[in-house]
Scaffold this active site. Structure first.
Site, PDB file in Angstrom:
ATOM      1  CB  ILE A   1       7.484  -3.982   9.636  1.00 45.54           C
ATOM      2  CG1 ILE A   1       8.673  -3.780   8.699  1.00 45.54           C
ATOM      3  CG2 ILE A   1       7.707  -5.110  10.607  1.00 45.54           C
ATOM      4  CD1 ILE A   1       9.983  -3.439   9.388  1.00 45.54           C
TER       5      ILE A   1
ATOM      6  CB  SER B   1      -0.900  -0.003   1.235  1.00 45.21           C
ATOM      7  OG  SER B   1      -1.662   1.185   1.268  1.00 45.21           O
TER       8      SER B   1
ATOM      9  CE  LYS C   1       1.987  -1.660   5.722  1.00 44.68           C
ATOM     10  NZ  LYS C   1       1.919  -1.050   4.380  1.00 44.68           N
TER      11      LYS C   1
ATOM     12  CB  CYS D   1       0.220   5.970   8.778  1.00 48.28           C
ATOM     13  SG  CYS D   1       0.974   7.327   7.848  1.00 48.28           S
TER      14      CYS D   1
ATOM     15  CB  THR E   1      11.029   1.057  -1.389  1.00 53.75           C
ATOM     16  OG1 THR E   1      10.373   1.485  -0.195  1.00 53.75           O
ATOM     17  CG2 THR E   1      11.971   2.153  -1.832  1.00 53.75           C
TER      18      THR E   1
ATOM     19  N   GLY F   1       1.785  11.345   4.152  1.00 51.57           N
ATOM     20  CA  GLY F   1       0.705  11.803   5.025  1.00 51.57           C
ATOM     21  C   GLY F   1      -0.670  11.356   4.569  1.00 51.57           C
TER      22      GLY F   1
END
Lengths: 251, 304
Positions: free
Chosen positions: B193, B23, B167, B132, B268, B74
């Site tokens: 993670i 995500s 998560k 987050c 990533t 954010g």
């Protein structure tokens, strides 16, 4: 895709010109688009470096980029040699929208924002003869590609200290009474703001190319956003940009 | 050589292979569909979705660090209504299971978004984002305390008709406590993670590079931490685990599977190489063929 380095030239103390050739959709390039370059296999440097396309030659099947060394990634890029290969993605983003035929056009570049305008000027030459090019640099030592642009049209240069061209800023050279219909610009955000303020009240279509730290470069991560003029929306600089109509964005 | 079967099952969810984009690293799938058919993926996990549209943090939002990056996006997203009407219908046509990541600031917000996503019929599963690090409210507020987390999961479970993956954050004292609490509260699976909280300072400006000052560290730099946490959590729960953190290759993915993960997420690496997920799927298949492994179940958790 993998492109061959066919030339690398040092232009100023920290600015380099790199020529690439190989399989690439040259025909598809729109002036103002960029390529995203993998640094050293992507091992330590996992983010690609987005660099604007300065020139594309569809006959020779080559493209030219110009970049400033600002960190380890661009430092590595400046150490490439002819024969090396670069892993690149592109062309990416949305480039400059060309003006109506025979329009009166001014192109304004500042520092490392100058090269992305070169391909644009080449294309503008096919559309109009009424073209003014204004380039701004800090000083004479930082000037590059002035002669290259001069072959395409009238070039006015401003340097902060007056060591080359006119002393002052690009805005000092932009005559707001000249009835320009289109302005195209790339450079530091402050310069773009100053240009927009300078042109307030005159009827001109302004297009600016913006810069921001990017991650994916393809519009997926929302890392490189800028605000819409009313600040209610965000645009992705890598996808909807890097070129925007300056009425659309908050500079 | 045998023809390896990469299929896995997660809480009743059948995936053709264990690889899915993480995500926030894949938008809603459109951009990467220009590089390969999304049907090659085990599933697509879309960007965190909140009740109202969110613009996210000021820029710079991303910066590179050694073998990794920091992000402080954010939770920028168009809000659940637009996600359901403008993003998911397109993705649903790509012949790939959809997992929607849901974030919120309050229990009420989480529940409303989960309910709407579940009712939309587009999602085969929901991933609850309680980790987050880049928002003031929500995010870690719910992911750091076992009791608070359990309460949220219980409420969300009541309004979800699809499996719920939770998560987890690495930014906690004991990830096992949270994993146990999540399982007990009814989570159907765990994904771990999320990013580790980090900072980079520009020595010329003498200030943090990110406008948000802190950001989430991801990429190869965090892989050993992530493998260790999957290994620890696999020892204390029975529900399936989706492992992630710096996966760039089939080898990386297999480490997570051997540590106990049933599936993996790739984040990533998509930025470094848009073809990362198909490459990883092929490398897992090649390893299985070379080692004569017929099903990933044979090696899942073998390192435990």
């Amino acid at each position: 895709m993998l492109l061959d380095v066919t030339g690398i030239t040092n232009l100023t103390s920290n600015i380099w010109e790199l020529c690439l050739s190989g399989p690439f959709p040259y025909q598809r390039v729109q002036a103002g688009q960029f390529i995203n370059i993998l640094i050293n296999q992507g091992k330590d440097h996992i983010l690609r470096r987005p660099i604007s396309i300065a020139e594309v030659d569809t006959n020779k099947k080559s493209l030219t980029i110009v970049f400033r060394v600002v960190g380890q990634g661009t430092e590595w890029l400046s150490q490439r040699q002819v024969g090396d290969q670069l892993n690149i993605i592109g062309p990416l983003g949305t480039g400059f929208q060309l003006p109506a035929k025979n329009s009166k056009v001014v192109v304004v570049g500042g520092g490392i924002g100058v090269p992305p305008l070169y391909q644009l000027v080449k294309e503008l030459k096919q559309i109009t003869n009424d073209l003014t090019i204004i380039l701004g640099f800090r000083n004479q030592a930082d000037c590059f590609w002035v002669e290259r642009f001069a072959k395409l049209g009238q070039v006015l240069v401003a340097t902060n200290d007056g060591s080359f061209g006119t002393k002052g800023f690009v805005t000092d050279l932009l005559d707001t009474k000249a009835n320009y219909e289109y302005l195209y610009s790339c450079g530091p955000r402050g310069m773009l703001q100053a240009l927009k303020n300078h042109c307030q009240g005159i009827n001109i279509q302004g297009y600016v190319s913006l810069e921001e730290r990017m991650a994916c470069g393809v519009g997926a991560c929302y890392g490189c956003v800028c605000s819409s003029a009313d600040r209610k929306l965000h645009y992705r600089i890598c996808k909807e940009g890097p070129v925007f109509n300056w009425e659309e964005v908050a500079l | 050589m045998s023809n390896p079967n990469l299929a896995v099952e997660l809480a009743g969810l059948k995936l053709k292979n264990p690889v899915m984009p993480a995500s926030g690293c894949f938008g809603f799938g459109r951009e990467y569909s220009n590089y390969y058919p999304l049907s090659q993926l085990g599933a697509v996990v879309v960007k965190a979705t909140t009740l109202e549209p969110r613009l996210g943090n000021p820029t710079p939002r991303v910066t590179e660090v050694t073998a990794g990056m920091l992000n402080a996006i954010g939770l920028a997203n168009p809000g659940v209504e637009k996600v359901i009407t403008q993003e998911l219908p397109w993705l649903a046509k790509q012949d790939v299971p959809i997992i929607v990541n849901v974030a919120g600031s309050t229990e009420r917000e989480y529940c409303r978004v989960v309910e709407e996503i579940s009712n939309s019929g587009y999602a085969q599963a929901i991933e609850l984002n309680v980790s987050c690090p880049n928002v003031k409210l929500g995010g870690l507020t719910f992911g750091a305390d076992p009791k608070v987390l359990a309460n949220l999961i219980k409420k969300v479970k009541k309004v979800s008709a699809v499996p719920l993956f939770v998560k987890l954050s690495p930014n906690v004292t004991d990830i096992q406590d949270l994993a146990i609490a999540a399982e007990a509260a009814g989570a159907d699976g765990l994904s771990l993670i999320n990013t580790l909280i980090g900072m980079q300072i520009d020595i010329k400006t003498r200030k943090p590079v990110l406008a948000n000052k802190i950001g989430g560290l991801s990429g190869p730099a965090i892989k050993p931490v992530a493998v260790r946490m999957v290994y620890q959590v696999a020892q204390v729960v029975k529900i399936p685990i989706i492992g992630m953190g710096g996966i760039y290759s089939g080898i990386d993915a297999l480490e997570f599977i051997m540590a106990g993960a049933s599936a993996v997420m790739v984040g990533t690496a998509n930025f470094t190489n848009p073809m990362a997920c198909p490459k990883i799927i092929k490398e897992i298949a090649d390893f299985m063929a070379a080692e004569g492994i017929e099903s990933l179940e044979e090696i899942r958790g073998c390192a435990l």
